[in-house]
Write a protein that holds these residues in place. Sequence first.
Motif, PDB file in Angstrom:
ATOM      1  N   SER A 198      82.089  51.253  57.055  1.00  0.00           N
ATOM      2  CA  SER A 198      80.766  51.233  55.984  1.00  0.00           C
ATOM      3  C   SER A 198      81.418  50.873  54.863  1.00  0.00           C
ATOM      4  O   SER A 198      82.862  51.152  54.620  1.00  0.00           O
ATOM      5  N   ASP A 199      80.874  50.389  53.814  1.00  0.00           N
ATOM      6  CA  ASP A 199      81.565  49.573  52.706  1.00  0.00           C
ATOM      7  C   ASP A 199      81.600  50.933  51.362  1.00  0.00           C
ATOM      8  O   ASP A 199      82.119  50.543  50.801  1.00  0.00           O
ATOM      9  N   ALA A 200      81.159  52.717  51.962  1.00  0.00           N
ATOM     10  CA  ALA A 200      81.699  53.617  51.297  1.00  0.00           C
ATOM     11  C   ALA A 200      82.861  53.103  51.441  1.00  0.00           C
ATOM     12  O   ALA A 200      83.797  54.489  50.599  1.00  0.00           O
ATOM     13  N   VAL A 201      83.972  53.368  52.524  1.00  0.00           N
ATOM     14  CA  VAL A 201      85.634  53.105  52.350  1.00  0.00           C
ATOM     15  C   VAL A 201      85.795  52.490  51.645  1.00  0.00           C
ATOM     16  O   VAL A 201      85.446  51.305  51.144  1.00  0.00           O
ATOM     17  N   PRO A 202      86.673  53.540  50.103  1.00  0.00           N
ATOM     18  CA  PRO A 202      87.173  52.178  48.969  1.00  0.00           C
ATOM     19  C   PRO A 202      87.898  51.026  49.326  1.00  0.00           C
ATOM     20  O   PRO A 202      88.774  51.025  50.195  1.00  0.00           O
ATOM     21  N   PRO A 203      87.649  50.022  48.794  1.00  0.00           N
ATOM     22  CA  PRO A 203      88.574  48.881  48.527  1.00  0.00           C
ATOM     23  C   PRO A 203      89.635  48.781  48.673  1.00  0.00           C
ATOM     24  O   PRO A 203      90.291  49.764  48.306  1.00  0.00           O
ATOM     25  N   GLY A 204      90.300  47.468  49.107  1.00  0.00           N
ATOM     26  CA  GLY A 204      92.252  48.176  49.982  1.00  0.00           C
ATOM     27  C   GLY A 204      92.330  48.757  50.540  1.00  0.00           C
ATOM     28  O   GLY A 204      93.949  49.017  51.058  1.00  0.00           O
ATOM     29  N   ILE A 205      91.211  49.438  51.970  1.00  0.00           N
ATOM     30  CA  ILE A 205      92.479  49.929  52.403  1.00  0.00           C
ATOM     31  C   ILE A 205      91.645  49.122  53.861  1.00  0.00           C
ATOM     32  O   ILE A 205      92.577  48.978  54.600  1.00  0.00           O
ATOM     33  N   VAL A 206      90.445  48.379  54.053  1.00  0.00           N
ATOM     34  CA  VAL A 206      90.060  48.387  55.756  1.00  0.00           C
ATOM     35  C   VAL A 206      89.858  46.768  55.186  1.00  0.00           C
ATOM     36  O   VAL A 206      88.653  46.239  54.137  1.00  0.00           O
ATOM     37  N   ALA A 207      90.325  45.698  55.504  1.00  0.00           N
ATOM     38  CA  ALA A 207      90.460  44.222  55.450  1.00  0.00           C
ATOM     39  C   ALA A 207      88.927  44.344  56.548  1.00  0.00           C
ATOM     40  O   ALA A 207      89.590  43.951  57.565  1.00  0.00           O
ATOM     41  N   ASP A 208      88.354  43.158  56.208  1.00  0.00           N
ATOM     42  CA  ASP A 208      86.510  43.063  57.225  1.00  0.00           C
ATOM     43  C   ASP A 208      87.437  41.635  58.065  1.00  0.00           C
ATOM     44  O   ASP A 208      88.501  40.551  57.335  1.00  0.00           O
ATOM     45  N   GLY A 209      87.537  41.573  58.895  1.00  0.00           N
ATOM     46  CA  GLY A 209      87.620  40.820  60.252  1.00  0.00           C
ATOM     47  C   GLY A 209      89.780  41.231  60.211  1.00  0.00           C
ATOM     48  O   GLY A 209      89.886  40.615  61.188  1.00  0.00           O
ATOM     49  N   ARG A 210      90.708  41.862  59.859  1.00  0.00           N
ATOM     50  CA  ARG A 210      91.930  41.950  60.094  1.00  0.00           C
ATOM     51  C   ARG A 210      91.322  42.863  60.533  1.00  0.00           C
ATOM     52  O   ARG A 210      92.070  43.282  61.578  1.00  0.00           O
ATOM     53  N   ASN A 211      91.835  44.226  59.588  1.00  0.00           N
ATOM     54  CA  ASN A 211      91.503  45.192  60.203  1.00  0.00           C
ATOM     55  C   ASN A 211      90.233  45.944  61.390  1.00  0.00           C
ATOM     56  O   ASN A 211      90.550  46.942  61.970  1.00  0.00           O
ATOM     57  N   GLY A 212      89.201  44.957  60.980  1.00  0.00           N
ATOM     58  CA  GLY A 212      88.002  45.600  61.582  1.00  0.00           C
ATOM     59  C   GLY A 212      86.722  45.165  61.116  1.00  0.00           C
ATOM     60  O   GLY A 212      87.037  43.851  60.299  1.00  0.00           O
ATOM     61  N   VAL A 213      85.854  45.930  61.236  1.00  0.00           N
ATOM     62  CA  VAL A 213      84.558  45.681  60.567  1.00  0.00           C
ATOM     63  C   VAL A 213      84.435  46.453  59.212  1.00  0.00           C
ATOM     64  O   VAL A 213      83.777  47.720  59.975  1.00  0.00           O
ATOM     65  N   VAL A 214      84.146  45.716  57.977  1.00  0.00           N
ATOM     66  CA  VAL A 214      83.207  46.638  57.243  1.00  0.00           C
ATOM     67  C   VAL A 214      82.103  46.004  57.147  1.00  0.00           C
ATOM     68  O   VAL A 214      81.372  45.074  56.809  1.00  0.00           O
ATOM     69  N   ILE A 215      80.949  47.303  57.052  1.00  0.00           N
ATOM     70  CA  ILE A 215      79.028  46.999  57.225  1.00  0.00           C
ATOM     71  C   ILE A 215      78.851  47.409  56.196  1.00  0.00           C
ATOM     72  O   ILE A 215      78.824  48.669  54.977  1.00  0.00           O
ATOM     73  N   ALA A 216      77.906  46.660  55.125  1.00  0.00           N
ATOM     74  CA  ALA A 216      77.115  47.140  54.237  1.00  0.00           C
ATOM     75  C   ALA A 216      75.950  48.731  54.006  1.00  0.00           C
ATOM     76  O   ALA A 216      75.507  48.046  55.684  1.00  0.00           O
ATOM     77  N   GLY A 217      76.037  49.153  54.207  1.00  0.00           N
ATOM     78  CA  GLY A 217      75.092  50.183  54.527  1.00  0.00           C
ATOM     79  C   GLY A 217      74.962  51.105  55.869  1.00  0.00           C
ATOM     80  O   GLY A 217      76.195  51.037  56.613  1.00  0.00           O
ATOM     81  N   HIS A 218      73.848  51.619  56.004  1.00  0.00           N
ATOM     82  CA  HIS A 218      73.911  51.953  57.261  1.00  0.00           C
ATOM     83  C   HIS A 218      72.948  52.167  58.403  1.00  0.00           C
ATOM     84  O   HIS A 218      72.607  53.322  59.179  1.00  0.00           O
ATOM     85  N   ASP A 219      72.720  51.037  58.332  1.00  0.00           N
ATOM     86  CA  ASP A 219      71.771  50.552  59.261  1.00  0.00           C
ATOM     87  C   ASP A 219      72.178  50.621  61.334  1.00  0.00           C
ATOM     88  O   ASP A 219      73.309  49.647  61.580  1.00  0.00           O
ATOM     89  N   PRO A 220      72.172  51.538  62.147  1.00  0.00           N
ATOM     90  CA  PRO A 220      73.010  51.491  63.242  1.00  0.00           C
ATOM     91  C   PRO A 220      72.837  50.024  64.227  1.00  0.00           C
ATOM     92  O   PRO A 220      73.869  50.129  64.492  1.00  0.00           O
ATOM     93  N   SER A 221      71.372  49.153  63.878  1.00  0.00           N
ATOM     94  CA  SER A 221      71.858  47.807  64.600  1.00  0.00           C
ATOM     95  C   SER A 221      73.255  47.246  63.619  1.00  0.00           C
ATOM     96  O   SER A 221      73.917  46.382  65.419  1.00  0.00           O
ATOM     97  N   HIS A 222      73.471  47.185  62.673  1.00  0.00           N
ATOM     98  CA  HIS A 222      74.698  46.500  62.711  1.00  0.00           C
ATOM     99  C   HIS A 222      76.039  46.859  63.476  1.00  0.00           C
ATOM    100  O   HIS A 222      76.778  45.865  62.835  1.00  0.00           O
ATOM    101  N   TYR A 223      76.172  48.485  63.118  1.00  0.00           N
ATOM    102  CA  TYR A 223      76.994  48.843  63.995  1.00  0.00           C
ATOM    103  C   TYR A 223      77.426  48.628  65.472  1.00  0.00           C
ATOM    104  O   TYR A 223      78.296  48.249  65.821  1.00  0.00           O
ATOM    105  N   ALA A 224      76.068  48.826  66.183  1.00  0.00           N
ATOM    106  CA  ALA A 224      75.951  48.008  67.734  1.00  0.00           C
ATOM    107  C   ALA A 224      76.584  47.204  67.741  1.00  0.00           C
ATOM    108  O   ALA A 224      77.299  46.571  68.313  1.00  0.00           O
ATOM    109  N   ALA A 225      76.171  46.087  66.798  1.00  0.00           N
ATOM    110  CA  ALA A 225      76.289  44.914  66.661  1.00  0.00           C
ATOM    111  C   ALA A 225      78.123  44.801  66.954  1.00  0.00           C
ATOM    112  O   ALA A 225      78.677  43.195  67.405  1.00  0.00           O
TER     113      ALA A 225
END
Length: 380
Positions: free
Chosen positions: A308-335
């Motif tokens: 989730s985007d609750a992980v502080p910035p500078g640790i996980v780069a979206d698209g490089r290290n994985g996926v960073v998702i805003a909020g906690h909607d399960p459907s977004h994590y399923a995607a």
Amino acid sequence: MTSRDEATRPARGLTPARLHKDLPLTVAMVTRRAPCERGGVERVVTGLLGELARTHPTWRVDTVSAFRKGSLLERMDGLSDVIASLRLGWRLRSSTADVVLVHCPECLWGARLLRRRRGGPPLVAVWHGAGPIPRLVLRKPGHPLARALAWVQTIEERLALPADGHIAVHAGVADDLRSVYGLSKPVTVIENAVDATILDQLSQPAHNRERAGLTAVWVGQIGYAKGLDVTLAAVADARRDVPGLRLTVAGVPAGGAAEGVNWVGVLPPARVAEVYRCADLFIFPTRYEAFPLVVLEAMAAGLPVIVSDAVPPGIVADGRNGVVIAGHDPSHYAAALRRLADPRIRAAMAEANRQDVRRFSIESMGASYAAAAESFAGIQ
């Protein structure tokens, strides 16, 4: 202290002969629980103790804790804070350490209240999080106990603001200290690191790795705060399109039976490392995170991470290290799970993660804490 010059000023009671960097230093590390290999704060301190022993063998580093492992008193929310504060204050009242690093700032008021000697060692608050959110997300929204505990913690943390110095484990925590509490004093930012011990364990080959299907892993100590409910719902959703998708849950007691979910319970670090090595990706929809050690561990194991985007910035780069998702909607994590079912995407992220995690080294963290201890103790 009100300026950086004061942060390096010799502590009261030090003689001129003490102001030489090659002389031994006595440091007290203060925690709620005894340093161990479980619990974010305790694991950081455990790694730090080992690193300082390696790099500064002439130093004496003592640990001062309020509770023993498995203490029933510690489980008494709210009351345990008061008990811990008074216990730590009593044990530090005559401390002869050159500097005291308090890794539980909510308990620092007890040390300030009970210490006997004026001009005693500087008390440095080490902030592994700040503000009411960490307590508010322990339970579902609207829970009256969560609100009460958050209120109590904010009072206790305000009482830590007059500390002689402040260290934060991430720039975001330092920002919270300023925005929530209006702290104007300097804050030294020292980011956490993956302990060398678990890095060695992660480098070992996995045993009996079954390649059929996709295995995701969630690791944490507090289910709701770390988004376990979101993870379970997301996996159930994604299993409709990702045949063989399974989830391994580690760090919490086993929950209810669910298709595709393997509860392995609370494990020692060596076993957790094996769980990482036997997985294909890591999922962690945390609701609050000051500094996510488990995310770093997963990256060190070469796992793409879904966070989730609750992980502080500078640790996980979206698209490089994985996926960073805003909020906690399960459907977004399923995607995200469906997207990372592609082994080519996971392979690219795995290589990036093994490289990027190197910047969070125990050597760098240990050197920074050593420099901070010398500064607060007045060694120039």
